[in-house]
Design an enzyme around this catalytic site. Structure first.
Site, short mmCIF file in Angstrom:
data_model
loop_
_atom_site.label_atom_id
_atom_site.label_comp_id
_atom_site.label_asym_id
_atom_site.label_seq_id
_atom_site.Cartn_x
_atom_site.Cartn_y
_atom_site.Cartn_z
N CYS A 2 0.84 -1.20 0.00
CA CYS A 2 0.00 0.00 0.00
C CYS A 2 0.87 1.25 0.00
O CYS A 2 1.98 1.24 0.51
CB CYS A 2 -0.87 0.02 1.24
SG CYS A 2 -1.96 -1.39 1.35
N ARG A 27 5.33 -0.06 -6.44
CA ARG A 27 5.27 -0.90 -5.24
C ARG A 27 4.28 -2.04 -5.38
O ARG A 27 4.25 -2.94 -4.55
CB ARG A 27 4.85 -0.05 -4.03
CG ARG A 27 5.87 0.99 -3.63
CD ARG A 27 5.22 2.09 -2.81
NE ARG A 27 4.70 1.65 -1.56
CZ ARG A 27 5.28 1.83 -0.38
NH1 ARG A 27 6.44 2.44 -0.32
NH2 ARG A 27 4.72 1.42 0.72
N TRP A 75 -2.85 -2.61 -1.64
CA TRP A 75 -2.43 -3.99 -1.92
C TRP A 75 -3.23 -4.82 -0.92
O TRP A 75 -3.01 -4.73 0.29
CB TRP A 75 -0.92 -4.11 -1.71
CG TRP A 75 -0.41 -5.51 -1.58
CD1 TRP A 75 -0.30 -6.25 -0.43
CD2 TRP A 75 0.09 -6.35 -2.62
NE1 TRP A 75 0.23 -7.47 -0.70
CE2 TRP A 75 0.48 -7.57 -2.03
CE3 TRP A 75 0.25 -6.19 -4.00
CZ2 TRP A 75 1.02 -8.62 -2.77
CZ3 TRP A 75 0.79 -7.23 -4.73
CH2 TRP A 75 1.17 -8.43 -4.11
N ASN A 101 -1.91 2.06 5.85
CA ASN A 101 -1.00 0.97 5.47
C ASN A 101 -0.77 0.13 6.71
O ASN A 101 -0.61 0.69 7.80
CB ASN A 101 0.37 1.52 5.04
CG ASN A 101 0.33 2.19 3.69
OD1 ASN A 101 -0.72 2.26 3.05
ND2 ASN A 101 1.47 2.70 3.27
N GLY A 102 -0.68 -1.18 6.56
CA GLY A 102 -0.41 -2.05 7.71
C GLY A 102 -1.59 -2.97 7.97
O GLY A 102 -2.45 -3.16 7.11
N GLU A 483 17.21 -23.95 -0.37
CA GLU A 483 16.87 -22.59 -0.73
C GLU A 483 18.13 -21.72 -0.85
O GLU A 483 18.23 -20.87 -1.74
CB GLU A 483 15.89 -22.01 0.31
CG GLU A 483 15.48 -20.57 0.09
CD GLU A 483 14.80 -20.29 -1.24
OE1 GLU A 483 14.48 -21.23 -1.99
OE2 GLU A 483 14.64 -19.10 -1.56
N LYS A 487 19.12 -19.60 -4.19
CA LYS A 487 19.35 -18.15 -4.18
C LYS A 487 20.67 -17.81 -4.86
O LYS A 487 20.75 -16.91 -5.68
CB LYS A 487 19.40 -17.60 -2.75
CG LYS A 487 18.15 -17.28 -2.02
CD LYS A 487 17.26 -16.20 -2.56
CE LYS A 487 16.41 -16.67 -3.67
NZ LYS A 487 15.16 -17.30 -3.45
N GLU A 490 20.61 -18.61 -8.78
CA GLU A 490 19.75 -17.82 -9.67
C GLU A 490 20.23 -16.38 -9.84
O GLU A 490 20.04 -15.81 -10.91
CB GLU A 490 18.28 -17.87 -9.25
CG GLU A 490 17.94 -17.20 -7.95
CD GLU A 490 16.48 -17.35 -7.57
OE1 GLU A 490 15.63 -17.47 -8.46
OE2 GLU A 490 16.20 -17.34 -6.36
N HIS A 506 27.95 -40.54 -0.77
CA HIS A 506 27.42 -41.55 -1.70
C HIS A 506 27.63 -41.15 -3.17
O HIS A 506 26.89 -41.61 -4.04
CB HIS A 506 25.94 -41.80 -1.40
CG HIS A 506 25.74 -42.42 -0.05
ND1 HIS A 506 26.05 -43.73 0.23
CD2 HIS A 506 25.33 -41.88 1.13
CE1 HIS A 506 25.82 -43.99 1.50
NE2 HIS A 506 25.37 -42.88 2.06
N LYS A 605 9.23 -13.21 -12.82
CA LYS A 605 8.71 -13.20 -11.46
C LYS A 605 7.54 -14.16 -11.31
O LYS A 605 7.40 -14.85 -10.31
CB LYS A 605 8.30 -11.78 -11.06
CG LYS A 605 7.83 -11.64 -9.62
CD LYS A 605 8.98 -11.83 -8.65
CE LYS A 605 8.55 -11.87 -7.19
NZ LYS A 605 9.52 -12.55 -6.35
C1 F6R Z 1 13.11 -18.25 -6.62
C2 F6R Z 1 11.73 -18.02 -6.95
C3 F6R Z 1 10.97 -19.10 -7.63
C4 F6R Z 1 9.54 -19.14 -7.12
C5 F6R Z 1 8.71 -20.12 -7.97
C6 F6R Z 1 7.29 -20.24 -7.46
O1 F6R Z 1 13.70 -17.15 -6.01
O2 F6R Z 1 11.20 -16.95 -6.72
O3 F6R Z 1 11.60 -20.32 -7.50
O4 F6R Z 1 9.55 -19.54 -5.79
O5 F6R Z 1 8.69 -19.71 -9.30
O6 F6R Z 1 6.64 -19.02 -7.51
P1 F6R Z 1 5.32 -18.76 -6.69
O7 F6R Z 1 5.68 -18.84 -5.25
O8 F6R Z 1 4.87 -17.40 -7.10
O9 F6R Z 1 4.35 -19.84 -7.06
#
Ligand code: F6R
Length: 610
Positions: A2, A27, A75, A101-102, A483, A487, A490, A506, A605
């Site tokens: 927001c 945002r 949002w 907001n919040g 994870e 990170k 990627e 193994h 994204k």
């Molecule tokens: C990695 C990343 C992706 C998402 C994946 C699922 O940093 O962002 O691996 O986690 O594409 O996306 P959502 O959670 O939007 O279904």
């Protein structure tokens, strides 16, 4: 997330408010609105979707003539993204308009009280309780009304208010959510983000927690929580718009890493009350939980990894078998499910095609579905039987950070709730874990303090030229390693792989040679000695080891080349804290390698194709 803009001055307010809202578009938002006071009456225009629509409905703001008002980009957190739920919200008597907001954590309680008093609510939002409360509290002294208001609200808020009876002034209050006052020449602003007012001024005053501001065209008056006047020192910013949008950070990813204490608070706190957990009214029948033959946790990428952390936690505390399944595999694997299995679908965006298809298939096969989603009213949120929102706010960087840690937090809440229903956890341990969960946001704040970040930065610079990195851990540390490796690969394009530490021998250990870097997660006290021997076997082959350890396990540093420690927390909850260190590590390595951090190559994204 927001956004708030308020204007008071000599010019027509509405076009300035719309311009400010456009600056906040980056945002993320789903609806918007403005309220302007004209001849002691509040005039309101709101719309769903893009600001262009709001602009059209208000003829670029020309339809509203007043010289002070407030605007908002919403949002959604409580209630669908639609025009009715868009802010500003107005009290029944039409005297107060409010943008917020919040999250107001006790809104349900306040709403019931107000309804019993005859109040009619127009929206489904938590925010609407604010103008409705103000209508009841205000008796001509706005400052006193705001003090009473703050004593009634629980949660986080940045609030901008106009009152039809109080000409040429904006009121602002905040707690745990940013609110800034922009100082112009014969005009002033309130903003949640300086980019909204950067076109008009570079001089700002930061409102601190529990402070109140009265903003008029010629100045501002600020008050502390007790109502005593305080002097605030303005500061000048020389940021360009791009930097301002990122809150002064060079990338959205690092901004979002730093937003995690708030994102975790917003995800955890509204669900914890008096030591108990309420999952937004999602009711699990005891006979259903007792009869569960298993839980399937489905997601992609980081969401899948969050699910693996969830598996360790749920199996340990609920004694229910959990299967983690990649959504893209689930849909073509002829899955075995029925009404005795719960399918937990995890997705930040709520729009991932594979995950959505998995959800639909699970439902078709008769499983109950629970979605853990960040984007309100997204496709997955709409289709699931029930939804637990993560309240991370919009994520703009492609690599998820706060999206992931809030998913893990939501899974902890779910695991604890199921364990309590099933009676597989003692009251003592339940209370202990709930308290430690509540402390997690503060633990993350500690990790994000400058000296801690500097330590990660130094090590990232030391290892940034490596071509191959292993991440190892046992138990929940293994889940966290997955994870961490994702990170790093990627955003820095370094080949990184996560292994259960005991599995290395193994086969994969053949890849360890002189200088090969291994990040060894060592937060599980019960598995310390096993990790120690795994680390030694890497070192004895010439490998370099960077340990990520809990304070209790920090003597592991003696057999490693380098070590980073996480703050003290329960071993069961450490994946949130190791995630933060590994996010910072990946970020600074990628920065060193001059990668396009917010938009890594080949990635999007939201993956809305199979
Ligand atoms: C990695 C990343 C992706 C998402 C994946 C699922 O940093 O962002 O691996 O986690 O594409 O996306 P959502 O959670 O939007 O279904």
């Amino acid at each position: 997330m927001c956004g708030i803009i308020g204007y008071v001055g000599k010019r027509q307010a509405a076009p300035i408010l719309i311009d400010g809202l456009k600056r906040l578009e980056y945002r993320g938002y789903d609806s918007s609105g403005i309220a302007v006071v004209e001849n002691a009456k509040i005039k309101l225009i709101k719309s769903e979707g893009k600001i262009a629509e709001l602009e059209k409905r208000s003829s670029g703001g020309k339809k509203l003539n007043g010289t002070f008002g407030i605007g908002h980009t919403r949002w959604a957190t409580h209630g669908e993204p639609n025009t009715t739920n868009a802010h500003p919200h107005v009290s029944n008597d039409g005297r107060f308009a409010v943008v917020h907001n919040g999250i107001i954590e006790n809104f349900a309680e306040l709403k019931s009280e107000l309804i019993a008093d005859g109040c009619k609510f127009a929206s489904e939002t938590d925010s609407e309780v604010i103008p409705q409360l103000l209508q009841r509290i205000y008796d001509g002294d706005m400052l006193a009304a705001l003090r009473t208001l703050e004593s009634r609200l629980k949660g986080s808020y940045a609030v901008g208010i106009v009152c039809a009876d109080e000409p040429d002034r904006l009121y602002a209050v905040r707690k745990d959510n940013p609110l800034i006052i922009g100082l112009g020449d014969g005009e002033n602003f309130i903003v949640s983000d300086i980019s909204a007012a950067l076109r008009y001024t570079r001089k700002f005053v930061l409102l601190d927690n529990s402070e109140t501001a009265v903003v008029t065209p010629d100045g501002i008056k600020c008050y502390d929580a007790s109502g005593a006047p305080i002097e605030k020192e303005p500061y000048t910013v020389d940021w360009d718009v791009d930097r301002a949008e990122k809150g002064g950070y060079p990338h959205f990813m690092i901004k979002e890493i730093h937003e995690q204490p708030r994102a975790l608070t917003d995800t955890l706190r509204p669900r914890i009350s008096d030591g108990d957990i309420d999952l937004d009214g999602i009711n699990f029948d005891k006979s259903y939980v007792d009869g569960l033959t298993g839980i399937d946790i489905v997601g992609c990428g980081s969401a899948y990894h969050a699910g693996i952390v969830g598996k360790y936690f749920i199996e340990k505390h609920c004694r229910i078998p959990v299967v983690n399944i990649l959504a893209s595999e689930y849909i073509y694997s002829d899955p075995i499910t029925d009404g005795k299995r719960l399918t937990v679908i995890i997705s930040q965006s709520g729009e991932t095609a594979d995950t959505l298809a998995a959800l639909r298939l699970a439902k078709k096969l008769g499983s109950k579905t629970l979605a853990i989603v960040n984007v309100v009213h997204s496709a997955i949120a709409r289709d699931a039987d029930s939804v637990l929102y993560t309240h991370a706010g919009p994520e703009i960087a492609v690599a998820t950070t706060k999206g992931y840690t809030t998913q893990v937090a939501a899974l902890y809440l779910l695991g604890l709730k199921l364990a309590a229903i099933k009676g597989t956890i003692t009251q003592k341990r339940f209370t202990d874990l709930v308290e430690k969960l509540e402390a997690l946001p503060n633990n993350v704040t500690e990790q994000l303090a400058e000296p801690e970040v500097e330590k990660v930065k130094t090590l990232a610079a030391r290892y940034a030229d490596h071509h191959c990195v292993f991440f190892i851990g046992r138990g929940t540390d293994y889940a966290a390693s997955l994870e961490g490796a994702l990170k790093l690969k990627e955003i820095s394009y370094i080949h990184a792989e996560a292994y259960a530490a005991g599995e290395l021998k193994h086969g994969t250990i053949s890849l360890i040679e002189q200088g090969t870097l291994t990040l060894a997660l060592t937060t599980q006290t019960a598995l310390y000695h096993k990790m120690e021997s795994n680390i030694k076997s890497v070192e004895s082959r010439g490998g370099t080891v960077l340990a990520i350890a809990s304070p209790a396990n920090s003597h592991i540093g003696e057999c490693c080349n380098d070590m980073l420690t996480i703050p003290e927390c329960d071993d069961d909850l450490s994946p949130v804290l190791t995630a933060v260190v590994l996010q910072l590590f990946a970020y600074y390595v990628a920065l060193d390698r001059k990668c396009d951090i917010d938009k890594p190559r080949n990635l999007a994204k939201s993956v809305t194709v199979e």
